[in-house]
Design a protein around this motif. Structure first.
Motif, mmCIF file in Angstrom:
data_model
loop_
_atom_site.group_PDB
_atom_site.id
_atom_site.type_symbol
_atom_site.label_atom_id
_atom_site.label_comp_id
_atom_site.label_asym_id
_atom_site.label_seq_id
_atom_site.Cartn_x
_atom_site.Cartn_y
_atom_site.Cartn_z
ATOM 1 N N MET A 1 -28.393 -1.120 -53.164
ATOM 2 C CA MET A 1 -28.771 0.272 -53.020
ATOM 3 C C MET A 1 -27.523 1.139 -53.109
ATOM 4 S SD MET A 1 -31.139 2.123 -50.162
ATOM 5 C CE MET A 1 -30.502 1.347 -48.749
ATOM 6 N N ASN A 2 -27.558 2.173 -53.919
ATOM 7 C CA ASN A 2 -26.420 3.066 -54.085
ATOM 8 C C ASN A 2 -26.407 4.104 -52.978
ATOM 9 O OD1 ASN A 2 -25.558 1.795 -56.347
ATOM 10 N ND2 ASN A 2 -26.569 3.195 -57.773
ATOM 11 N N GLU A 3 -25.227 4.283 -52.385
ATOM 12 C CA GLU A 3 -25.050 5.271 -51.344
ATOM 13 C C GLU A 3 -24.664 6.600 -51.974
ATOM 14 O OE1 GLU A 3 -21.978 4.906 -48.186
ATOM 15 O OE2 GLU A 3 -23.478 3.567 -47.338
ATOM 16 N N ARG A 4 -25.118 7.692 -51.399
ATOM 17 C CA ARG A 4 -24.733 9.006 -51.894
ATOM 18 C C ARG A 4 -23.237 9.206 -51.717
ATOM 19 N NH1 ARG A 4 -28.195 12.644 -48.386
ATOM 20 N NH2 ARG A 4 -26.352 13.895 -48.663
ATOM 21 N N PRO A 5 -22.602 9.948 -52.621
ATOM 22 C CA PRO A 5 -21.175 10.236 -52.453
ATOM 23 C C PRO A 5 -20.927 10.895 -51.096
ATOM 24 C CG PRO A 5 -21.950 11.001 -54.587
ATOM 25 C CD PRO A 5 -23.150 10.555 -53.817
ATOM 26 N N TYR A 6 -19.888 10.499 -50.440
ATOM 27 C CA TYR A 6 -19.469 11.039 -49.147
ATOM 28 C C TYR A 6 -20.388 10.648 -47.988
ATOM 29 C CZ TYR A 6 -16.177 13.866 -51.795
ATOM 30 O OH TYR A 6 -15.173 14.273 -52.631
ATOM 31 N N ALA A 7 -21.359 9.765 -48.199
ATOM 32 C CA ALA A 7 -22.289 9.402 -47.126
ATOM 33 C C ALA A 7 -21.555 8.794 -45.930
ATOM 34 C CB ALA A 7 -23.352 8.432 -47.642
ATOM 35 N N GLN A 8 -20.602 7.884 -46.193
ATOM 36 C CA GLN A 8 -19.850 7.277 -45.091
ATOM 37 C C GLN A 8 -19.011 8.325 -44.364
ATOM 38 O OE1 GLN A 8 -17.484 4.139 -46.740
ATOM 39 N NE2 GLN A 8 -19.165 2.685 -46.827
ATOM 40 N N ALA A 9 -18.371 9.197 -45.118
ATOM 41 C CA ALA A 9 -17.529 10.230 -44.512
ATOM 42 C C ALA A 9 -18.370 11.192 -43.670
ATOM 43 C CB ALA A 9 -16.767 10.991 -45.590
ATOM 44 N N ILE A 10 -19.519 11.589 -44.188
ATOM 45 C CA ILE A 10 -20.407 12.496 -43.444
ATOM 46 C C ILE A 10 -20.851 11.834 -42.149
ATOM 47 C CG2 ILE A 10 -22.702 13.570 -43.447
ATOM 48 C CD1 ILE A 10 -22.254 14.071 -46.483
ATOM 49 N N ALA A 11 -21.265 10.582 -42.220
ATOM 50 C CA ALA A 11 -21.721 9.866 -41.024
ATOM 51 C C ALA A 11 -20.608 9.762 -39.994
ATOM 52 C CB ALA A 11 -22.236 8.481 -41.408
ATOM 53 N N ARG A 12 -19.408 9.422 -40.432
ATOM 54 C CA ARG A 12 -18.288 9.253 -39.504
ATOM 55 C C ARG A 12 -17.943 10.580 -38.824
ATOM 56 N NH1 ARG A 12 -13.207 5.371 -40.102
ATOM 57 N NH2 ARG A 12 -14.903 3.919 -40.017
ATOM 58 N N LEU A 13 -17.933 11.667 -39.576
ATOM 59 C CA LEU A 13 -17.634 12.970 -38.987
ATOM 60 C C LEU A 13 -18.714 13.402 -38.002
ATOM 61 C CD1 LEU A 13 -16.224 14.895 -42.074
ATOM 62 C CD2 LEU A 13 -14.955 13.918 -40.160
ATOM 63 N N ARG A 14 -19.961 13.186 -38.364
ATOM 64 C CA ARG A 14 -21.052 13.578 -37.459
ATOM 65 C C ARG A 14 -21.040 12.759 -36.174
ATOM 66 N NH1 ARG A 14 -25.548 14.851 -42.030
ATOM 67 N NH2 ARG A 14 -24.877 16.992 -42.380
ATOM 68 N N GLU A 15 -20.720 11.460 -36.284
ATOM 69 C CA GLU A 15 -20.614 10.614 -35.084
ATOM 70 C C GLU A 15 -19.516 11.110 -34.148
ATOM 71 O OE1 GLU A 15 -20.004 6.610 -36.444
ATOM 72 O OE2 GLU A 15 -22.003 6.511 -37.347
ATOM 73 N N ALA A 16 -18.483 11.735 -34.715
ATOM 74 C CA ALA A 16 -17.373 12.260 -33.922
ATOM 75 C C ALA A 16 -17.595 13.730 -33.530
ATOM 76 C CB ALA A 16 -16.073 12.132 -34.702
ATOM 77 N N ASP A 17 -18.799 14.254 -33.797
ATOM 78 C CA ASP A 17 -19.139 15.649 -33.506
ATOM 79 C C ASP A 17 -18.235 16.640 -34.233
ATOM 80 O OD1 ASP A 17 -21.337 15.061 -31.848
ATOM 81 O OD2 ASP A 17 -20.021 14.800 -30.112
ATOM 82 N N LEU A 18 -17.861 16.294 -35.456
ATOM 83 C CA LEU A 18 -17.089 17.196 -36.303
ATOM 84 C C LEU A 18 -17.969 17.659 -37.460
ATOM 85 C CD1 LEU A 18 -13.695 15.277 -36.525
ATOM 86 C CD2 LEU A 18 -14.124 17.419 -35.305
ATOM 87 N N ARG A 19 -17.947 18.955 -37.706
ATOM 88 C CA ARG A 19 -18.722 19.506 -38.811
ATOM 89 C C ARG A 19 -18.120 19.014 -40.122
ATOM 90 N NH1 ARG A 19 -18.717 24.489 -41.510
ATOM 91 N NH2 ARG A 19 -16.935 25.136 -40.271
ATOM 92 N N PRO A 20 -18.939 18.492 -41.042
ATOM 93 C CA PRO A 20 -18.420 17.965 -42.298
ATOM 94 C C PRO A 20 -18.118 19.059 -43.324
ATOM 95 C CG PRO A 20 -20.761 17.514 -42.133
ATOM 96 C CD PRO A 20 -20.359 18.170 -40.854
ATOM 97 N N THR A 21 -16.976 19.738 -43.128
ATOM 98 C CA THR A 21 -16.552 20.762 -44.091
ATOM 99 C C THR A 21 -16.057 20.084 -45.364
ATOM 100 O OG1 THR A 21 -14.280 20.793 -43.294
ATOM 101 C CG2 THR A 21 -15.839 22.306 -42.215
#
Length: 138
Positions: A1-21
């Motif tokens: 299954m192909n992951e959307r670009p930046y999916a890992q980065a978005i998840a990691r930032l959200r887990e850290a309560d950082l807005r994914p700018t």
């Protein structure tokens, strides 16, 4: 299954309560999606960002690295008054520093034994210990 670009980065930032700018996403992708532990300075990460086409200033890189550190995504390693590395490996470990090249390399925590820690002052507790072994070329 192909992951959307930046999916890992978005998840990691959200887990850290950082807005994914846009800037945080670009830097998180460079830091965390290469599959290995990294030691970067703000200057080297800024250069990587420029080479990847991300438009971020050096000041933004510094600010973002400190935000990531405060959020628990990175570990800050100060090796000299004017030289700081940011480590994607936030677990307990120590470092070798090659003084000539400036390369920082991990040492697993179980390979270093420290005998006797000082009593922390004023009822405080020791949160972490940073040890850097400096390597000298022959």
């Amino acid at each position: 299954m192909n992951e959307r670009p930046y999916a890992q980065a978005i998840a990691r930032l959200r887990e850290a309560d950082l807005r994914p700018t846009r800037q945080r996403l670009a830097l998180a992708k460079l830091l965390f999606e290469q599959g290995y532990d990294r030691h970067v300075t703000a200057e080297t990460l800024h250069e990587e960002a420029q080479q990847s086409g991300a438009r971020v200033s050096l000041a933004t890189v510094y600010n973002t690295l400190h935000q990531f550190t405060d959020a628990g995504l990175l570990r800050e390693i100060m090796v000299d008054a004017g030289k700081t590395y940011f480590d994607t490996n936030i677990g307990d470990h120590y470092h070798f520093l090659c003084e000539k090249s400036g390369q920082l390399t991990d040492i697993p925590a179980d390979q270093v034994t420290v005998a006797g820690l000082p009593q922390a002052p004023d009822g405080r507790r020791i949160a972490r210990m940073d040890i850097v072994f400096r390597l000298q070329d022959e």
